[in-house]
Scaffold this motif. Structure first.
Motif, PDB file in Angstrom:
ATOM      1  N   CYS A 110       0.856  -1.182   0.000  1.00  0.00           N
ATOM      2  CA  CYS A 110       0.000   0.000   0.000  1.00  0.00           C
ATOM      3  C   CYS A 110       0.892   1.231   0.000  1.00  0.00           C
ATOM      4  CB  CYS A 110      -0.916  -0.012   1.225  1.00  0.00           C
ATOM      5  SG  CYS A 110      -2.162   1.277   1.225  1.00  0.00           S
ATOM      6  N   GLY A 111       0.737   2.082  -1.012  1.00  0.00           N
ATOM      7  CA  GLY A 111       1.563   3.268  -1.121  1.00  0.00           C
ATOM      8  C   GLY A 111       1.619   3.745  -2.556  1.00  0.00           C
ATOM      9  N   HIS A 112       2.541   4.644  -2.836  1.00  0.00           N
ATOM     10  CA  HIS A 112       2.703   5.146  -4.203  1.00  0.00           C
ATOM     11  C   HIS A 112       3.426   4.108  -5.049  1.00  0.00           C
ATOM     12  CE1 HIS A 112       1.110   9.130  -3.731  1.00  0.00           C
ATOM     13  NE2 HIS A 112       1.993   9.489  -2.808  1.00  0.00           N
ATOM     14  N   GLY A 113       3.072   4.055  -6.322  1.00  0.00           N
ATOM     15  CA  GLY A 113       3.728   3.127  -7.230  1.00  0.00           C
ATOM     16  C   GLY A 113       3.364   3.445  -8.665  1.00  0.00           C
ATOM     17  N   SER A 114       3.905   2.645  -9.585  1.00  0.00           N
ATOM     18  CA  SER A 114       3.629   2.866 -10.999  1.00  0.00           C
ATOM     19  C   SER A 114       3.941   1.599 -11.775  1.00  0.00           C
ATOM     20  CB  SER A 114       4.473   4.015 -11.543  1.00  0.00           C
ATOM     21  OG  SER A 114       4.308   4.152 -12.937  1.00  0.00           O
ATOM     22  N   ALA A 115       2.901   0.982 -12.352  1.00  0.00           N
ATOM     23  CA  ALA A 115       3.069  -0.102 -13.329  1.00  0.00           C
ATOM     24  C   ALA A 115       4.049  -1.180 -12.876  1.00  0.00           C
ATOM     25  CB  ALA A 115       3.512   0.475 -14.670  1.00  0.00           C
ATOM     26  N   GLY A 116       3.748  -1.815 -11.765  1.00  0.00           N
ATOM     27  CA  GLY A 116       4.592  -2.916 -11.302  1.00  0.00           C
ATOM     28  C   GLY A 116       5.770  -2.498 -10.454  1.00  0.00           C
ATOM     29  N   ARG A 117       5.870  -1.209 -10.118  1.00  0.00           N
ATOM     30  CA  ARG A 117       6.953  -0.729  -9.266  1.00  0.00           C
ATOM     31  C   ARG A 117       6.358  -0.013  -8.065  1.00  0.00           C
ATOM     32  NH1 ARG A 117       8.739   0.453 -14.423  1.00  0.00           N
ATOM     33  NH2 ARG A 117       8.043   2.612 -14.292  1.00  0.00           N
ATOM     34  N   PHE A 118       6.928  -0.282  -6.891  1.00  0.00           N
ATOM     35  CA  PHE A 118       6.464   0.328  -5.649  1.00  0.00           C
ATOM     36  C   PHE A 118       7.519   1.315  -5.173  1.00  0.00           C
ATOM     37  CE2 PHE A 118       4.765  -4.224  -5.013  1.00  0.00           C
ATOM     38  CZ  PHE A 118       3.727  -3.988  -5.901  1.00  0.00           C
ATOM     39  N   PHE A 119       7.094   2.527  -4.830  1.00  0.00           N
ATOM     40  CA  PHE A 119       8.051   3.577  -4.512  1.00  0.00           C
ATOM     41  C   PHE A 119       8.421   3.577  -3.027  1.00  0.00           C
ATOM     42  CE2 PHE A 119       6.052   6.153  -8.172  1.00  0.00           C
ATOM     43  CZ  PHE A 119       6.849   5.464  -9.089  1.00  0.00           C
ATOM     44  N   PRO A 120       9.713   3.552  -2.707  1.00  0.00           N
ATOM     45  CA  PRO A 120      10.165   3.753  -1.326  1.00  0.00           C
ATOM     46  C   PRO A 120       9.822   5.173  -0.868  1.00  0.00           C
ATOM     47  CG  PRO A 120      11.912   2.825  -2.716  1.00  0.00           C
ATOM     48  CD  PRO A 120      10.824   3.272  -3.625  1.00  0.00           C
ATOM     49  N   VAL A 121       9.898   5.404   0.429  1.00  0.00           N
ATOM     50  CA  VAL A 121       9.487   6.705   0.960  1.00  0.00           C
ATOM     51  C   VAL A 121      10.400   7.839   0.505  1.00  0.00           C
ATOM     52  CG1 VAL A 121       8.285   5.785   2.970  1.00  0.00           C
ATOM     53  CG2 VAL A 121      10.751   6.218   3.096  1.00  0.00           C
ATOM     54  N   ASP A 122      11.648   7.520   0.124  1.00  0.00           N
ATOM     55  CA  ASP A 122      12.578   8.570  -0.289  1.00  0.00           C
ATOM     56  C   ASP A 122      12.796   8.603  -1.794  1.00  0.00           C
ATOM     57  OD1 ASP A 122      13.867   6.166  -0.444  1.00  0.00           O
ATOM     58  OD2 ASP A 122      15.708   6.823   0.561  1.00  0.00           O
ATOM     59  N   CYS A 123      11.932   7.934  -2.556  1.00  0.00           N
ATOM     60  CA  CYS A 123      12.089   7.874  -4.010  1.00  0.00           C
ATOM     61  C   CYS A 123      11.678   9.207  -4.629  1.00  0.00           C
ATOM     62  CB  CYS A 123      11.233   6.746  -4.576  1.00  0.00           C
ATOM     63  SG  CYS A 123      11.398   6.526  -6.367  1.00  0.00           S
ATOM     64  N   PRO A 124      12.590   9.905  -5.309  1.00  0.00           N
ATOM     65  CA  PRO A 124      12.242  11.216  -5.887  1.00  0.00           C
ATOM     66  C   PRO A 124      11.424  11.063  -7.163  1.00  0.00           C
ATOM     67  CG  PRO A 124      14.509  10.650  -6.423  1.00  0.00           C
ATOM     68  CD  PRO A 124      14.002   9.563  -5.515  1.00  0.00           C
ATOM     69  N   ARG A 125      10.763  12.110  -7.554  1.00  0.00           N
ATOM     70  CA  ARG A 125      10.030  12.123  -8.809  1.00  0.00           C
ATOM     71  C   ARG A 125      11.019  12.037  -9.971  1.00  0.00           C
ATOM     72  NH1 ARG A 125       4.736  13.519  -8.328  1.00  0.00           N
ATOM     73  NH2 ARG A 125       4.080  14.391  -6.318  1.00  0.00           N
ATOM     74  N   GLY A 126      10.635  11.304 -10.999  1.00  0.00           N
ATOM     75  CA  GLY A 126      11.506  11.147 -12.150  1.00  0.00           C
ATOM     76  C   GLY A 126      12.671  10.212 -11.931  1.00  0.00           C
ATOM     77  N   ALA A 127      12.651   9.461 -10.844  1.00  0.00           N
ATOM     78  CA  ALA A 127      13.751   8.530 -10.563  1.00  0.00           C
ATOM     79  C   ALA A 127      13.724   7.371 -11.557  1.00  0.00           C
ATOM     80  CB  ALA A 127      13.632   7.997  -9.135  1.00  0.00           C
ATOM     81  N   PRO A 128      14.871   6.789 -11.881  1.00  0.00           N
ATOM     82  CA  PRO A 128      14.895   5.640 -12.797  1.00  0.00           C
ATOM     83  C   PRO A 128      14.234   4.428 -12.149  1.00  0.00           C
ATOM     84  CG  PRO A 128      17.050   5.974 -11.806  1.00  0.00           C
ATOM     85  CD  PRO A 128      16.217   7.156 -11.414  1.00  0.00           C
ATOM     86  N   PRO A 129      13.823   3.440 -12.959  1.00  0.00           N
ATOM     87  CA  PRO A 129      13.169   2.245 -12.403  1.00  0.00           C
ATOM     88  C   PRO A 129      13.979   1.545 -11.326  1.00  0.00           C
ATOM     89  CG  PRO A 129      12.957   2.293 -14.794  1.00  0.00           C
ATOM     90  CD  PRO A 129      13.891   3.402 -14.425  1.00  0.00           C
ATOM     91  N   GLN A 130      15.305   1.627 -11.417  1.00  0.00           N
ATOM     92  CA  GLN A 130      16.161   0.943 -10.442  1.00  0.00           C
ATOM     93  C   GLN A 130      16.021   1.506  -9.037  1.00  0.00           C
ATOM     94  OE1 GLN A 130      17.159   2.315 -13.267  1.00  0.00           O
ATOM     95  NE2 GLN A 130      17.701   0.553 -14.585  1.00  0.00           N
ATOM     96  N   ALA A 131      15.424   2.690  -8.901  1.00  0.00           N
ATOM     97  CA  ALA A 131      15.277   3.311  -7.587  1.00  0.00           C
ATOM     98  C   ALA A 131      13.991   2.908  -6.887  1.00  0.00           C
ATOM     99  CB  ALA A 131      15.325   4.835  -7.727  1.00  0.00           C
ATOM    100  N   SER A 132      13.228   2.004  -7.489  1.00  0.00           N
ATOM    101  CA  SER A 132      11.968   1.557  -6.896  1.00  0.00           C
ATOM    102  C   SER A 132      11.957   0.049  -6.734  1.00  0.00           C
ATOM    103  CB  SER A 132      10.776   2.025  -7.744  1.00  0.00           C
ATOM    104  OG  SER A 132      10.902   1.561  -9.071  1.00  0.00           O
ATOM    105  N   PHE A 133      11.037  -0.440  -5.914  1.00  0.00           N
ATOM    106  CA  PHE A 133      10.884  -1.869  -5.645  1.00  0.00           C
ATOM    107  C   PHE A 133      10.093  -2.464  -6.795  1.00  0.00           C
ATOM    108  CE2 PHE A 133       8.811  -5.582  -3.874  1.00  0.00           C
ATOM    109  CZ  PHE A 133       9.748  -6.132  -3.005  1.00  0.00           C
TER     110      PHE A 133
END
Length: 312
Positions: A110-133
Motif C-alpha cells: 500500500c503506497g505510491h507506485g507505478s506499473a509494477g513498481r512500488f516507490f520507497p518513501v525517499d524515491c524522488p520524482r523522475g527517478a529511474p526504475p532501479q530506484a523503486s521496488f
C-alpha cells in the motif's frame, strides 16, 4: 476459498500447512505527497492475519533497502516452509505421516507506485526504475524460485529467460519460462499445494513509454475492427477489447507456461489506477471483511465496488 478459520471450517476444514504473509506499507513520503492512511490500515490487517494463523512479516515507511530486506526475510521463510512441505510429502508416500496441506501465502503493498513498481518513501520524482521496488524482479521471480525444485539437468527451476517477442503486446517487456513438453512434478516443492494471494493498493499510472505502448495497442485493436463485420470480429481474438486488466494480465502470461503443479496466483489490484490512493479504500474494504466467514471472491468483489463507488 475463504481465508478466515470460520470460512475454512464451513468449506470442510482448514487444511493449510503453513500461512505466511508479507505486508508493506509506505506513507511518510519525503519527495511525493504523503499518505496518512496506509500504515494504519496495514497495522490492522497484520493484527487480523495473525489472529487467522498467519506468520506475518511487515515493514512500514521503508527505503528501497528496507523493502528488499523485508521481502527477502519473507521469501526465506517461504522457502523453509516449502522444504518442510516437500519433506512431509516424501514421508507421506512412505505412509509415515499425512500429506501436507496448502502453503498459503499473502502479500500486500500500500503506497505510491507505478506499473509494477512500488516507490520507497525517499524515491524522488523522475527517478529511474532501479530506484523503486520491482514487483517482478524483487518479489515474484524470487518467490517462485524459492518454491521451485530442480529439473532433470540439476538446474534450479524455474529458470527465466528474456522473451523473443516481448510478450503478447508490442512494447511490453517481461520474461517467459523455457517451454516444456511435459512437466515432472519434482520441478516444484510440494507440487500443486502453494497458493499466493497478492493485494496491491497503489497509484498505477504508467510511465511515458508504457503509456505510449498501451495507446498504440488500443489503436491497433480499434483500427483492426473498423471495417470488420461484428460476426467476423469474434473470430479474431487478437482484436479483443484491451483494458487495464488485460494489460496487467499480459505481463503475467508467462506463469501459464510453468505447468499445472506451479503455485497458483490470485492478483487483486486497486481500481484507482490514475490517481493516488489517498483514502486506501480498496485495502480498507478487504481488511474489514478478511476475517469474516465469507469467500475471498466475495470480499474482493465488494472491495472493487466500494472503490468505484467512493472514488469514481
Amino acid at each position: 476459498v475463504g481465508l478466515a478459520p470460520a470460512a475454512a471450517a464451513a468449506a470442510g476444514g482448514d487444511d493449510a500447512f503453513r500461512r505466511l504473509a508479507l505486508v508493506l506499507a509506505n506513507g511518510a513520503y519525503t519527495q511525493r505527497a504523503p499518505l496518512s492512511r496506509p500504515v494504519g490500515v496495514a497495522a490492522e490487517l497484520c493484527q487480523k492475519l495473525e489472529a487467522m494463523g498467519f506468520e506475518v512479516f511487515s515493514a512500514d515507511n521503508q527505503d528501497l533497502a528496507g523493502m528488499r530486506s523485508a521481502a527477502l526475510r519473507w521469501i526465506r521463510a517461504v522457502e523453509e516452509a516449502a522444504n518442510d512441505a516437500e519433506e512431509q510429502a516424501l514421508r507421506s508416500q512412505e505412509g509415515l505421516c499425512p500429506r501436507p496441506g496448502t502453503l498459503l501465502l499473502f502479500f500486500t503493498f500500500c503506497g505510491h507506485g507505478s506499473a509494477g513498481r512500488f516507490f520507497p518513501v525517499d524515491c524522488p520524482r523522475g527517478a529511474p526504475p532501479q530506484a523503486s521496488f520491482d514487483f517482478f524482479e524483487d518479489l515474484l521471480y524470487k518467490l517462485y524460485a524459492a518454491l521451485g525444485g530442480c529439473d532433470d539437468c540439476g538446474r534450479k527451476w524455474p529458470h527465466w529467460k528474456a522473451p523473443s517477442d516481448r510478450g503478447p503486446f508490442p512494447g511490453l517487456g517481461g520474461v517467459s519460462s523455457e517451454p516444456l513438453n511435459s512437466e515432472p512434478l519434482q520441478l516444484w516443492k510440494a507440487p500443486g499445494s502453494a497458493r499466493l494471494i497478492v493485494v496491491i493498493e497503489s497509484c498505477r499510472r504508467l510511465s511515458k513509454e508504457e503509456q505510449k505502448a498501451f495507446d498504440e495497442e488500443k489503436a491497433r485493436v480499434a483500427n483492426g475492427k473498423r471495417h470488420l463485420l461484428p460476426s467476423v470480429v469474434a473470430m479474431r481474438p487478437d482484436l479483443a477489447a484491451l483494458g487495464g486488466a488485460d494489460w496487467d494480465a499480459s505481463r503475467l502470461s508467462f506463469l501459464s507456461r510453468l505447468g499445472l503443479a506451479a503455485p497458483q496466483l490470485l492478483l487483486a489490484l486497486s481500481s484507482e489506477s490514475t490517481t493516488p490512493s489517498y483514502d486506501v479504500v480498496f485495502l480498507r474494504s478487504i481488511t474489514e471483511a478478511i476475517d469474516r466467514p465469507v469467500r475471498l471472491g466475495g470480499i474482493l468483489e465488494r472491495a472493487g465496488l466500494d472503490t468505484m463507488r467512493r472514488t469514481g
